[in-house]
Scaffold this motif. Sequence first.
Motif, PDB file in Angstrom:
ATOM      1  N   ALA A 269      36.513  47.271  28.974  1.00  0.00           N
ATOM      2  CA  ALA A 269      34.549  47.165  28.480  1.00  0.00           C
ATOM      3  C   ALA A 269      33.823  48.184  28.228  1.00  0.00           C
ATOM      4  O   ALA A 269      32.715  47.692  27.712  1.00  0.00           O
ATOM      5  CB  ALA A 269      34.726  46.219  29.733  1.00  0.00           C
TER       6      ALA A 269
ATOM      7  N   HIS B  15      45.481  42.462  40.075  1.00  0.00           N
ATOM      8  CA  HIS B  15      44.999  41.922  38.743  1.00  0.00           C
ATOM      9  C   HIS B  15      45.905  40.093  38.816  1.00  0.00           C
ATOM     10  O   HIS B  15      47.021  40.570  38.916  1.00  0.00           O
ATOM     11  CB  HIS B  15      45.766  42.358  37.817  1.00  0.00           C
ATOM     12  CG  HIS B  15      45.468  44.261  37.350  1.00  0.00           C
ATOM     13  ND1 HIS B  15      45.845  45.112  36.182  1.00  0.00           N
ATOM     14  CD2 HIS B  15      44.019  44.378  37.519  1.00  0.00           C
ATOM     15  CE1 HIS B  15      44.981  46.293  36.286  1.00  0.00           C
ATOM     16  NE2 HIS B  15      43.512  45.656  37.454  1.00  0.00           N
TER      17      HIS B  15
ATOM     18  N   TRP C  42      30.913  48.781  34.673  1.00  0.00           N
ATOM     19  CA  TRP C  42      31.350  47.086  34.878  1.00  0.00           C
ATOM     20  C   TRP C  42      32.192  46.637  35.406  1.00  0.00           C
ATOM     21  O   TRP C  42      32.292  45.570  36.536  1.00  0.00           O
ATOM     22  CB  TRP C  42      31.978  47.495  32.905  1.00  0.00           C
ATOM     23  CG  TRP C  42      32.259  46.024  32.323  1.00  0.00           C
ATOM     24  CD1 TRP C  42      31.777  45.067  32.103  1.00  0.00           C
ATOM     25  CD2 TRP C  42      34.156  45.334  33.241  1.00  0.00           C
ATOM     26  NE1 TRP C  42      32.184  43.804  31.564  1.00  0.00           N
ATOM     27  CE2 TRP C  42      33.834  44.016  32.518  1.00  0.00           C
ATOM     28  CE3 TRP C  42      35.019  45.544  33.368  1.00  0.00           C
ATOM     29  CZ2 TRP C  42      34.386  43.680  32.459  1.00  0.00           C
ATOM     30  CZ3 TRP C  42      35.715  45.314  33.735  1.00  0.00           C
ATOM     31  CH2 TRP C  42      35.765  43.868  33.409  1.00  0.00           C
ATOM     32  N   CYS C  43      32.560  47.754  35.916  1.00  0.00           N
ATOM     33  CA  CYS C  43      34.067  47.508  37.105  1.00  0.00           C
ATOM     34  C   CYS C  43      32.615  46.950  38.270  1.00  0.00           C
ATOM     35  O   CYS C  43      33.627  45.911  38.865  1.00  0.00           O
ATOM     36  CB  CYS C  43      34.845  48.678  37.638  1.00  0.00           C
ATOM     37  SG  CYS C  43      36.046  48.855  36.099  1.00  0.00           S
ATOM     38  N   GLU C  44      32.445  47.775  38.409  1.00  0.00           N
ATOM     39  CA  GLU C  44      31.401  47.029  39.867  1.00  0.00           C
ATOM     40  C   GLU C  44      30.907  45.833  40.369  1.00  0.00           C
ATOM     41  O   GLU C  44      31.202  45.239  40.363  1.00  0.00           O
ATOM     42  CB  GLU C  44      29.978  48.584  39.973  1.00  0.00           C
ATOM     43  CG  GLU C  44      30.069  48.143  41.890  1.00  0.00           C
ATOM     44  CD  GLU C  44      28.826  49.799  42.479  1.00  0.00           C
ATOM     45  OE1 GLU C  44      28.382  49.045  42.777  1.00  0.00           O
ATOM     46  OE2 GLU C  44      29.156  50.422  40.863  1.00  0.00           O
ATOM     47  N   ALA C  45      30.091  46.011  38.401  1.00  0.00           N
ATOM     48  CA  ALA C  45      29.498  44.377  38.244  1.00  0.00           C
ATOM     49  C   ALA C  45      30.797  43.542  38.585  1.00  0.00           C
ATOM     50  O   ALA C  45      29.952  42.802  38.940  1.00  0.00           O
ATOM     51  CB  ALA C  45      28.720  44.343  36.808  1.00  0.00           C
ATOM     52  N   ASN C  46      31.086  43.766  38.166  1.00  0.00           N
ATOM     53  CA  ASN C  46      32.234  42.484  38.114  1.00  0.00           C
ATOM     54  C   ASN C  46      32.910  42.323  38.657  1.00  0.00           C
ATOM     55  O   ASN C  46      34.403  41.590  38.237  1.00  0.00           O
ATOM     56  CB  ASN C  46      33.685  42.553  36.327  1.00  0.00           C
ATOM     57  CG  ASN C  46      32.106  42.159  35.250  1.00  0.00           C
ATOM     58  OD1 ASN C  46      31.882  40.961  34.976  1.00  0.00           O
ATOM     59  ND2 ASN C  46      31.390  43.363  35.012  1.00  0.00           N
ATOM     60  N   GLY C  47      33.345  43.065  39.740  1.00  0.00           N
ATOM     61  CA  GLY C  47      34.588  43.067  40.998  1.00  0.00           C
ATOM     62  C   GLY C  47      35.828  43.632  40.773  1.00  0.00           C
ATOM     63  O   GLY C  47      36.575  42.639  40.821  1.00  0.00           O
ATOM     64  N   TYR C  48      36.024  44.479  39.042  1.00  0.00           N
ATOM     65  CA  TYR C  48      36.812  44.924  39.382  1.00  0.00           C
ATOM     66  C   TYR C  48      37.810  45.862  40.009  1.00  0.00           C
ATOM     67  O   TYR C  48      36.710  47.038  40.257  1.00  0.00           O
ATOM     68  CB  TYR C  48      36.861  45.354  37.785  1.00  0.00           C
ATOM     69  CG  TYR C  48      38.321  45.628  36.786  1.00  0.00           C
ATOM     70  CD1 TYR C  48      38.406  44.176  36.073  1.00  0.00           C
ATOM     71  CD2 TYR C  48      39.020  46.185  37.141  1.00  0.00           C
ATOM     72  CE1 TYR C  48      40.100  44.569  35.813  1.00  0.00           C
ATOM     73  CE2 TYR C  48      39.881  46.676  36.326  1.00  0.00           C
ATOM     74  CZ  TYR C  48      40.821  45.661  36.348  1.00  0.00           C
ATOM     75  OH  TYR C  48      42.100  45.978  35.174  1.00  0.00           O
TER      76      TYR C  48
END
Length: 203
Positions: free
Chosen positions: A56, A111, A43-49
């Motif tokens: 999530a 953040h 999720w972090c990779e997909a959302n650029g987090y």
Amino acid sequence: MTTLFATRLYRAALSAHAPAVDTTELLATCLSVAEDDEAGQDWCEANGYPGYTSYASLTDLPWRFPIFADLVRSLDAHVAAFAEDLAFDLGGKALALEDIWINVLPEGGIHTGHIHPHSAISGTLYVALPSGTSPIRFEDPRLPMMMAAPPRKQDAPADLQTFHTARPEVGDVLLWESWLRHEVPMNIAEEDRVSVSFNYGWN
């Protein structure tokens, strides 16, 4: 002179309310979760987090890990104390935990400014703060209405500043009302900044 519409920021050592939680053990647990949580990593990779968050991916940390269950019991007491300070009329109902998640912010991570909709109280427990790590910065909620206001003097009292920067220590709990916009500037420390964030609601 009267001060109106105060915005409160709660800060206390986690240890001020039982049960005792070992932050060294909590740090090890957070890092272990971050390493094993493939769904959270994806999720972090997909959302650029930047770094890692369990926000999530894992919704049951207190059920999975006894140390998180102890942590929530302590946080419940901190939140109750803050609600009393805010003079909340809860109608006989307690504020209850809605979400709790891990944040691992690496060097260069940020953040951006945000609020926590649909919650009453939000907060963070600080688990690892290497030298040079980012503080947390809060924004005056009236800022969008100050189009023609002059800037504040650099030495203005804290309660008149447009922004407030808090520099917590490991083991500190910060609490604020969830509508208060906040951000974490870029982490310039070489090591990870680790925290546990959470929301409480009034249902």
